[in-house]
Design an enzyme around this catalytic site. Structure first.
Site: not given
Lengths: 268, 75
Positions: A146, A169
């Protein structure tokens, strides 16, 4: 079984372990009297640091490399509950300033093993690393997920371990469906900051990064991609698959160049 | 604040209501936030200093335990 035995060592056996690392792993109190043995007071300062801080962050006088670990959650605006292992923004940023300013520090090695965290704190750390004048090398071990992705690419040279992964993501407020167009716009802008930073500091294209970000079918409950070491290099996200020796070699080479440039010599 | 993490938000924020507030003290001219452990000890949580080198001082690094003594005062 081993663990069980270990926990039940009595303090009379303790004297055979002079090494502080052993001492902190089991209860040294006398079970009957509940007295603390006198020699428990003497503690190894390094062990204390590791125990309390999660890292040995003290700058060694003799080292010209400043080593910084970013592990767990990147903590920013909110103090997270104690079950989170966090790397705090307000510790990292001034240390980077001090490392930049300290004449003994010639290079910075950033070791990453993070699950992500606060977008703004993560981007701030990444921007600080990216704008340092001293040579910086990042190495991703285990995971750089992330918000760890922009931090991983922020250095002059990035290395990923063969087995390390990076999860790319989309950014969202929580697991709920986004209902309001404004919220979507806001999140899209936040996301754009991350995408732009990663794009500018690595060789990955915007198209490829977004393709990875919105891929379906790879993560069970989410859209996105898990990129493993060699894949990260093939996408242009990270510079090299390697380990500690590669990181120190790169850093030392860059320190040499930095010294030459500082002394007004020609940079090769 | 937006969390961008692979850990579910429920797991991250679980127990946040139990967070204890920090206390602010001044030690050798450096302001720091500490978490009291008992009547005699506190753990350094955060430094508030304009001098970046303070952040490299192992004595002030977060997690260090500082000791103090309660002082009796007669009115």
């Amino acid at each position: 079984m081993e663990k069980y035995k270990f926990l039940h060592l009595t303090h009379t056996m303790k004297d055979s372990f002079k090494d502080g690392r052993i001492e902190i792993m089991y209860n040294t109190r006398n079970q009957k009297t509940n007295e603390v043995p006198a020699n428990e007071q003497i503690k190894n300062p390094t062990v204390e640091n590791i125990q309390q801080l999660g890292q040995n962050s003290t700058l060694q006088e003799e080292s010209n490399i400043f080593c910084m670990t970013i592990i767990g959650q990147v903590e920013g605006h909110m103090v997270l509950p104690p079950q989170n292992k966090t790397t705090k923004y307000e510790h990292i940023i001034p240390q980077l300033v001090a490392a930049e300013q300290n004449s003994k520090v010639e290079g910075i090695l950033i070791i990453l093993n993070t699950v992500g965290g606060d977008v703004e704190a993560g981007l701030a750390i990444a921007e600080m690393i990216a704008t340092m004048s001293k040579p910086t090398v990042t190495i991703v071990l285990g995971g750089g997920h992330s918000i760890g992705v922009p931090i991983a690419v922020s250095s002059d040279y990035s290395i990923i371990a063969e087995t390390a992964t990076m999860t790319i993501h989309p950014i969202r407020l929580n697991g709920l469906v986004i209902g309001v167009p404004q919220t979507f716009e806001y999140l899209d802008k936040m996301q754009e900051r991350v995408v732009k930073f990663v794009m500018e500091h690595s060789n990955i294209t915007e198209e490829k990064f977004k393709e990875l970000m919105f891929k379906t079918g790879e993560l069970t409950r989410d859209i996105g991609t898990t990129v493993i070491g060699p894949d990260a290099v093939s996408y242009g996200l990270i510079d090299k698959v390697g380990g500690l020796s590669d990181a120190t070699k790169q850093l030392n080479e860059r320190i040499e160049e930095y010294r030459k440039a500082k002394n007004g010599g020609m940079v090769q | 604040m937006i969390m961008y993490s692979i850990v579910p938000l429920d797991d991250i924020f679980n127990g946040i209501e139990n967070n204890k507030p920090n206390q602010e003290i001044e030690l050798n001219g450096v302001i720091m936030q500490v978490q009291p452990m008992n009547a005699y000890q506190a753990k350094v949580v955060r430094l508030i200093s304009p001098n970046p080198q303070d952040y490299l001082n192992p004595a002030y690094s977060p997690g260090q335990i500082i000791y103090f003594q309660p002082q009796l005062q007669s009115k």
